[in-house]
Design an enzyme around this catalytic site. Structure first.
Site, PDB file in Angstrom:
ATOM      1  N   ASP A 207       0.901  -1.147   0.032  1.00  0.00           N
ATOM      2  CA  ASP A 207      -0.125  -0.060   0.056  1.00  0.00           C
ATOM      3  C   ASP A 207       0.896   1.371  -0.009  1.00  0.00           C
ATOM      4  O   ASP A 207       0.708   2.057   0.922  1.00  0.00           O
ATOM      5  CB  ASP A 207      -0.895   0.074   1.199  1.00  0.00           C
ATOM      6  CG  ASP A 207      -1.841   1.065   1.289  1.00  0.00           C
ATOM      7  OD1 ASP A 207      -2.196   1.555   0.349  1.00  0.00           O
ATOM      8  OD2 ASP A 207      -2.014   1.668   2.446  1.00  0.00           O
ATOM      9  N   GLU A 451       3.000  -8.452   6.851  1.00  0.00           N
ATOM     10  CA  GLU A 451       2.008  -8.982   6.539  1.00  0.00           C
ATOM     11  C   GLU A 451       2.026 -10.216   5.393  1.00  0.00           C
ATOM     12  O   GLU A 451       1.531  -9.776   4.400  1.00  0.00           O
ATOM     13  CB  GLU A 451       0.692  -8.056   6.223  1.00  0.00           C
ATOM     14  CG  GLU A 451       0.392  -7.088   7.400  1.00  0.00           C
ATOM     15  CD  GLU A 451      -0.772  -6.164   7.096  1.00  0.00           C
ATOM     16  OE1 GLU A 451      -1.199  -6.262   6.002  1.00  0.00           O
ATOM     17  OE2 GLU A 451      -1.192  -5.495   7.894  1.00  0.00           O
ATOM     18  N   TYR A 504      -6.898  -3.684  12.384  1.00  0.00           N
ATOM     19  CA  TYR A 504      -7.584  -2.252  11.895  1.00  0.00           C
ATOM     20  C   TYR A 504      -8.935  -2.316  12.267  1.00  0.00           C
ATOM     21  O   TYR A 504      -9.875  -2.260  11.740  1.00  0.00           O
ATOM     22  CB  TYR A 504      -7.293  -2.056  10.502  1.00  0.00           C
ATOM     23  CG  TYR A 504      -5.977  -1.579  10.197  1.00  0.00           C
ATOM     24  CD1 TYR A 504      -5.659  -0.032  10.307  1.00  0.00           C
ATOM     25  CD2 TYR A 504      -4.873  -2.321   9.982  1.00  0.00           C
ATOM     26  CE1 TYR A 504      -4.702   0.367  10.000  1.00  0.00           C
ATOM     27  CE2 TYR A 504      -3.708  -1.785   9.793  1.00  0.00           C
ATOM     28  CZ  TYR A 504      -3.446  -0.494   9.532  1.00  0.00           C
ATOM     29  OH  TYR A 504      -2.084  -0.125   9.602  1.00  0.00           O
ATOM     30  N   GLU A 540       0.723  -2.134  13.888  1.00  0.00           N
ATOM     31  CA  GLU A 540       0.020  -0.884  13.190  1.00  0.00           C
ATOM     32  C   GLU A 540      -1.249  -1.068  13.942  1.00  0.00           C
ATOM     33  O   GLU A 540      -1.877  -2.121  14.248  1.00  0.00           O
ATOM     34  CB  GLU A 540      -0.295  -1.487  11.836  1.00  0.00           C
ATOM     35  CG  GLU A 540       1.122  -1.238  10.916  1.00  0.00           C
ATOM     36  CD  GLU A 540       0.895  -1.621   9.648  1.00  0.00           C
ATOM     37  OE1 GLU A 540      -0.238  -1.355   9.062  1.00  0.00           O
ATOM     38  OE2 GLU A 540       1.643  -2.118   8.762  1.00  0.00           O
TER      39      GLU A 540
HETATM   40  C1  GCB Z   1      -1.409  -2.344   6.665  1.00  0.00           C
HETATM   41  C2  GCB Z   1      -0.312  -2.416   5.932  1.00  0.00           C
HETATM   42  C3  GCB Z   1       0.270  -0.806   5.530  1.00  0.00           C
HETATM   43  C4  GCB Z   1      -0.926  -0.233   4.860  1.00  0.00           C
HETATM   44  C5  GCB Z   1      -2.300  -0.078   6.267  1.00  0.00           C
HETATM   45  C6  GCB Z   1      -3.463   0.605   5.870  1.00  0.00           C
HETATM   46  O1  GCB Z   1      -1.974  -3.322   7.125  1.00  0.00           O
HETATM   47  O2  GCB Z   1       0.832  -2.981   6.593  1.00  0.00           O
HETATM   48  O3  GCB Z   1       1.347  -1.032   4.638  1.00  0.00           O
HETATM   49  O4  GCB Z   1      -0.735   1.087   4.380  1.00  0.00           O
HETATM   50  O5  GCB Z   1      -2.358  -1.423   6.482  1.00  0.00           O
HETATM   51  O6  GCB Z   1      -3.754   1.832   6.003  1.00  0.00           O
HETATM   52  O7  GCB Z   1      -4.273  -0.168   5.199  1.00  0.00           O
END
Ligand code: GCB
Length: 643
Positions: A207, A451, A504, A540
């Protein structure tokens, strides 16, 4: 990876894993000036051309490296360091995939071209992704992989006769394959009713925008022909005596003497040694402590290395000074220890990213970022998702910002990307990365990937091998990779020292429902800990917020939602950090560019700072939190760096 070693690797690789040997030729010391070494930076404007031919191979067919680039067609001015993508007004160049050509003509100091006792080295800090280099039309080296430096001794080429100038040509290809790091694929679209002939796109599973070009400085430096090629330092403590173990590799002669001195910050000699290998003892040593953990964090000694050799042309000396921080790192079932004290990572994930320059190195941006990190009270970051510039790590050493140093293993999700071809490349990348970064006290852990599809069958062997090799290369640091796989399905997790999990909640699922975060996050931690009894880092978490968007009650993409989501995470983190959670890294420090997509509004907006480094509301929240945590974990009493 320097081309040429691959064949040998295929035969010897499996034999070498686990015994600490490496097949990389030579060291990769940062090019520092000294009494015996000079450097000449080649930053500035280079001539540039993208090869838009259908097969992208016109440059090779017409041998553009044989004569000045301007003679084979039109050129653009291209700044170095910088990505080439965003400096122009040409949309086609922004998204170009294939070979681009850089060229620079330079004049060398007379002594460099005439003194046969001088070794002239061409060093490229980072070229993304595959690079071929010619000097005066002669092929000198090839390198695979952005983010890590490579170099060639070009003395013979520049000392072969009267020279008025020297022409450096670098062809760079940003095409990714399932076996590159990061991986990618080229997809040809063949429906003639929808796409013109030969139409293709590059797909990636990561990403961030695949910026390309000469991202870091290109420079020339000199050494004597007998020279200090590599230095490896590890440190330990025995009561209050600091132990500095050193190993020095010399090239160019077998008859030499090495002397080392360790100086404190005032320039006082604290210990001396002789020989290419040994241990220095520093009574009442000042330890290297992280930022805000100690009244005098980031204490750095200087290891002065002096080489003297007898050569055919007479005695030769080479000098190199390496900053050294004395510190220890250890992991228990529930703690991460620095100098024997529990350390909690309160920090960020970053990107090398900014407008116009893309991933190009930039001092003002770097200093701004470190000022923001210190303003936040952060003590750590992860180099998501690739190794950052050496200058970044030098500042981390100087400011006490702890680093989880990550390889470009991001987006490893295809089965082919777990094949032996891919694994071999990943092993080599770890060698290059450790060779470059091993002496930084700030680097406390290696991260092998972000990931990966670690639930796929070959992932177990892949990570077992990769982790064993990394540990053999550097037994002094813990190793991890960052996972988002379910704890029951992850085949790599058994081999890591620390479990790093990305999640997330209330963003990619249960959107808008912040009320479920606490339950889901607590379950996440409890499941992983029950399965592995290893310390954990929330590597994260975050939410997109567009600066200036306000909604209360909070709605997604508003500053209030981003802040509210973080607050929910913090409730659980505050419980679990008393048990086995040893860190939290927000996603992300700043907004950054990505591929275009319906879920990205001119890039990823999960930054707590905008791409221009202005704070969103969440930055103030984190600042309050990090300073509070810092005050809780400050361990110093006033004295000599000991608690
Ligand atoms: C993740 C990734 C990261 C992305 C982020 C997102 O899990 O490791 O590279 O930018 O989520 O914002 O989706």
């Amino acid at each position: 990876m320097l081309r040429g070693s691959a064949g040998a690797w295929a035969v010897l690789g499996p034999l070498l894993w686990g015994c600490g040997l490496s097949l990389l030729q030579g060291g990769m010391l940062y090019p520092r000036e000294s009494r015996s070494r000079e450097r000449k930076e080649l930053d500035g404007l280079w001539s540039f051309r993208a090869d838009f031919s259908d097969n992208r191979r016109q440059g090779f067919e017409q041998q553009w490296y044989r004569a000045p680039l301007r003679e084979s067609g039109p050129t653009l001015d291209m700044p170095v360091p910088s990505s080439f993508n965003d400096v122009g007004q040409d949309g086609q160049l922004r998204s170009f995939v294939g070979w681009v050509w850089y060229e620079r003509e330079i004049t060398l100091p007379q002594r460099w071209t005439e003194d046969l006792g001088t070794r002239v080295v061409l060093r490229i800090g980072s070229a993304h992704y595959y690079a071929i280099v010619w000097v005066n039309g002669v092929h000198v080296l090839e390198h695979e992989g952005g983010h890590l430096p490579f170099e060639a001794d070009i003395s013979k080429l520049v000392q072969s006769g009267p020279l008025s100038s020297c022409r450096i040509t670098i062809a760079i290809n940003n095409t990714l394959s399932p076996h590159t790091l990061p991986p990618g694929t080229i997809l040809y679209k063949t429906d003639p009713s929808m796409y013109p002939k030969g139409y293709f796109v590059q797909n990636t599973k990561f990403d961030f925008f695949n910026y390309a070009g000469l991202h870091r400085s290109v420079l020339l430096y000199t050494t004597p022909t007998t020279y200090i090629d590599d230095i490896t330092v590890t440190t330990d403590m025995d009561q209050d005596i600091g132990l500095v173990n050193y190993q020095i590799i010399v090239q160019g002669s077998d008859h030499f003497q090495v002397d080392v001195s360790l100086l404190d910050e005032e320039g006082k000699v604290m210990a001396k040694g002789a020989g290419a290998e040994g241990q220095l003892q520093v009574p009442s040593a000042h330890l290297w402590w992280p930022y805000l953990m100690h009244e005098h964090p980031a204490y750095l000694y200087s290891l002065e290395v002096k080489l003297t050799a007898q050569t055919a042309v007479g005695p030769v000396s080479d000098f190199y000074t390496l900053p050294v921080g004395i510190r220890t790192v250890a992991v228990t079932k529930s703690q991460f220890l620095i100098n024997g004290k529990p350390f909690y990572f309160r920090g960020v994930n970053k990107h090398e990213d900014a407008d116009i320059r893309g991933k190009g190195f930039d001092w003002p941006l770097l200093v701004k970022d470190f000022n923001l990190l210190r303003w936040l009270g952060a003590n750590a970051f992860r180099t998501s998702h690739y190794p950052y510039s050496e200058e970044v790590l030098q500042l981390c050493d100087r400011y006490g910002i702890v680093v989880i140093d990550e390889s470009p293993g991001v987006g490893i999700v295809l089965v082919e990307s777990f094949s032996n071809v891919s694994l071999q490349h990943h092993l080599e990348v770890m060698e290059e990365m450790i060779r470059r970064d091993k002496n930084h006290p700030a680097v406390v852990m290696w991260s092998l990937a972000n990931e990966p599809a670690s639930f796929l069958k070959p992932a177990g062997y892949y990570f077992k091998t990769l982790i064993a090799h990394t540990k053999a290369l550097d037994p002094s640091r813990p190793v991890t990779f960052v996972t988002n796989t379910n704890y029951e399905a992850d085949l790599g997790a058994p081999y890591v020292d620390i479990i790093c999990v990305n999640s997330y909640y209330s963003w990619y699922h249960d959107y808008g429902h912040m009320e479920v975060i606490q339950l889901q996050l607590a379950t996440q931690f409890e499941n992983w800990y029950k399965a592995y009894q290893k310390p954990m880092i929330q590597s994260e978490y975050g939410a997109d917020a567009i600066e200036g968007f306000h909604e209360d009650p909070p709605l997604m993409f508003s500053e209030e939602y981003q802040k509210g989501l973080l607050q929910q995470y913090h409730v659980v983190l505050d419980q679990k950090r008393k048990e086995y959670v040893v860190g939290e890294l927000i996603w992300n420090f700043a907004d950054f560019m990505t591929n275009q997509s319906p879920v990205r509004m001119i890039g990823n907006r999960k930054g707590i700072f905008t791409r221009q480094r202005q704070p969103k509301s969440a930055a103030f929240l984190l600042r309050e939190r990090y300073w509070k945590l810092a005050n809780e974990t400050r361990i110093y009493r006033y004295g000599r760096g000991q608690t």
